[in-house]
Design a protein around this motif. Structure first.
Motif, short mmCIF file in Angstrom:
data_model
loop_
_atom_site.label_atom_id
_atom_site.label_comp_id
_atom_site.label_asym_id
_atom_site.label_seq_id
_atom_site.Cartn_x
_atom_site.Cartn_y
_atom_site.Cartn_z
N LEU A 129 29.60 41.23 41.42
CA LEU A 129 31.00 41.17 40.99
C LEU A 129 31.47 42.54 40.51
CD1 LEU A 129 33.50 39.47 40.53
CD2 LEU A 129 32.62 38.85 38.27
N ASP A 130 30.61 43.23 39.75
CA ASP A 130 30.97 44.57 39.28
C ASP A 130 31.15 45.53 40.45
OD1 ASP A 130 30.95 43.86 36.63
OD2 ASP A 130 28.85 44.41 36.31
N ALA A 131 30.24 45.46 41.41
CA ALA A 131 30.34 46.34 42.57
C ALA A 131 31.61 46.07 43.37
CB ALA A 131 29.11 46.16 43.46
N PHE A 132 31.96 44.79 43.47
CA PHE A 132 33.19 44.45 44.18
C PHE A 132 34.41 44.99 43.45
CE2 PHE A 132 36.81 41.52 44.59
CZ PHE A 132 37.04 41.63 45.96
N ALA A 133 34.46 44.77 42.13
CA ALA A 133 35.64 45.14 41.35
C ALA A 133 35.78 46.65 41.17
CB ALA A 133 35.59 44.45 39.98
N THR A 134 34.65 47.34 41.01
CA THR A 134 34.72 48.77 40.69
C THR A 134 34.52 49.69 41.89
OG1 THR A 134 32.35 48.83 40.14
CG2 THR A 134 33.90 48.31 38.35
N VAL A 135 33.99 49.13 42.98
CA VAL A 135 33.75 49.97 44.16
C VAL A 135 34.58 49.50 45.37
CG1 VAL A 135 32.03 50.79 45.81
CG2 VAL A 135 31.41 50.52 43.40
N ALA A 136 34.39 48.24 45.77
CA ALA A 136 35.04 47.75 46.97
C ALA A 136 36.55 47.69 46.84
CB ALA A 136 34.48 46.37 47.34
N VAL A 137 37.04 47.18 45.71
CA VAL A 137 38.49 47.04 45.55
C VAL A 137 39.20 48.40 45.53
CG1 VAL A 137 40.33 46.29 43.98
CG2 VAL A 137 38.38 44.78 44.45
N PRO A 138 38.75 49.39 44.74
CA PRO A 138 39.43 50.69 44.79
C PRO A 138 39.38 51.34 46.18
CG PRO A 138 38.08 50.54 42.82
CD PRO A 138 37.73 49.35 43.66
N LEU A 139 38.24 51.21 46.87
CA LEU A 139 38.14 51.80 48.20
C LEU A 139 38.99 51.06 49.23
CD1 LEU A 139 34.31 52.62 48.40
CD2 LEU A 139 36.21 54.22 48.09
#
Length: 222
Positions: A129-139
């Motif tokens: 969830l953290d990777a999605f919110a902090t990495v995938a979403v901004p990219l």
């Protein structure tokens, strides 16, 4: 110029876009990463509103949401109101009709991110969830913007689906496209021209914004 249909159309488009952001994001993420054999079938089902005549989709939604159906009956028992010929019914119909305009841009954006940034985040002990919110979403920010703008604009331009499910009830289901149709039927061409020209200008601006963003912020720059 009557503002009621304009306000109702903007409200419907905004609610539809927010609902589809909540529903379409996980679906697009799953489609971008799954290897299941049923993926083509799910993608085809998601894209079905792109090829189905709006009246066909509206007809089956009318049957599905009618007070005599299972879903329509449960809604009446819970709220006391009917889904058909109501704003709530328009939202459901719009969510179904505009689904591919939200899911497909997001799916492409998520696929473009790739697995490397997510694996890097996992190596730093970030949860999924953290990777999605902090990495995938901004990219995938450009994908979110494109999907939201296209979904909003597509909902604004709906006609066949909203006519079948919502009818023409002032203040409840009479959106801009229905108002234009009524003006033409009653030979009020001046009023129809004002609303039609507004939709034409709005559609052009939306497409101009989308294409400008795609050119200014290419995928490799994210």
């Amino acid at each position: 110029m009557e503002l009621g249909p304009i306000w109702l159309t903007a409200k419907l488009a905004a609610v539809t876009t927010l609902v589809l952001l909540a529903l379409g994001t996980p679906l697009a993420w799953w489609l971008a990463h799954t290897q299941t054999r049923v993926k083509p079938a799910i993608e085809a089902l998601t894209a079905l509103p792109l090829v189905l005549p709006p009246t066909v989709l509206g007809f089956y939604l009318l049957i599905l949401l009618h007070p005599g159906s299972a879903i329509g009956s449960l809604w009446v028992q819970a709220t006391g109101d009917s889904l058909t010929f109501s704003f709530s019914g328009l939202v459901i119909a719009s969510v179904v009709y505009s689904l591919p305009f939200m899911v497909q841009p997001l799916q492409s954006a998520f696929a473009a991110v790739g697995r490397a940034p997510l694996e890097a985040a996992a190596s730093l002990r970030a949860s999924r969830l953290d990777a999605f919110a902090t990495v995938a979403v901004p990219l995938s920010a450009r994908g979110f913007l494109t999907a939201s703008v296209l979904t909003f604009a597509h909902t604004v331009g709906e006609f066949g689906v909203v006519l079948m499910v919502g009818g023409n009830i002032p203040g409840e289901t009479r959106v801009v496209s229905i108002a234009i149709y009524e003006h033409v039927e009653t030979l009020q061409y001046a009023d129809a021209h004002v609303l039609s020209a507004g939709l034409l200008a709005f559609s052009f601006v939306v497409l101009l914004v989308v294409y400008s963003l795609n050119r200014r912020f290419p995928v490799h720059a994210l």
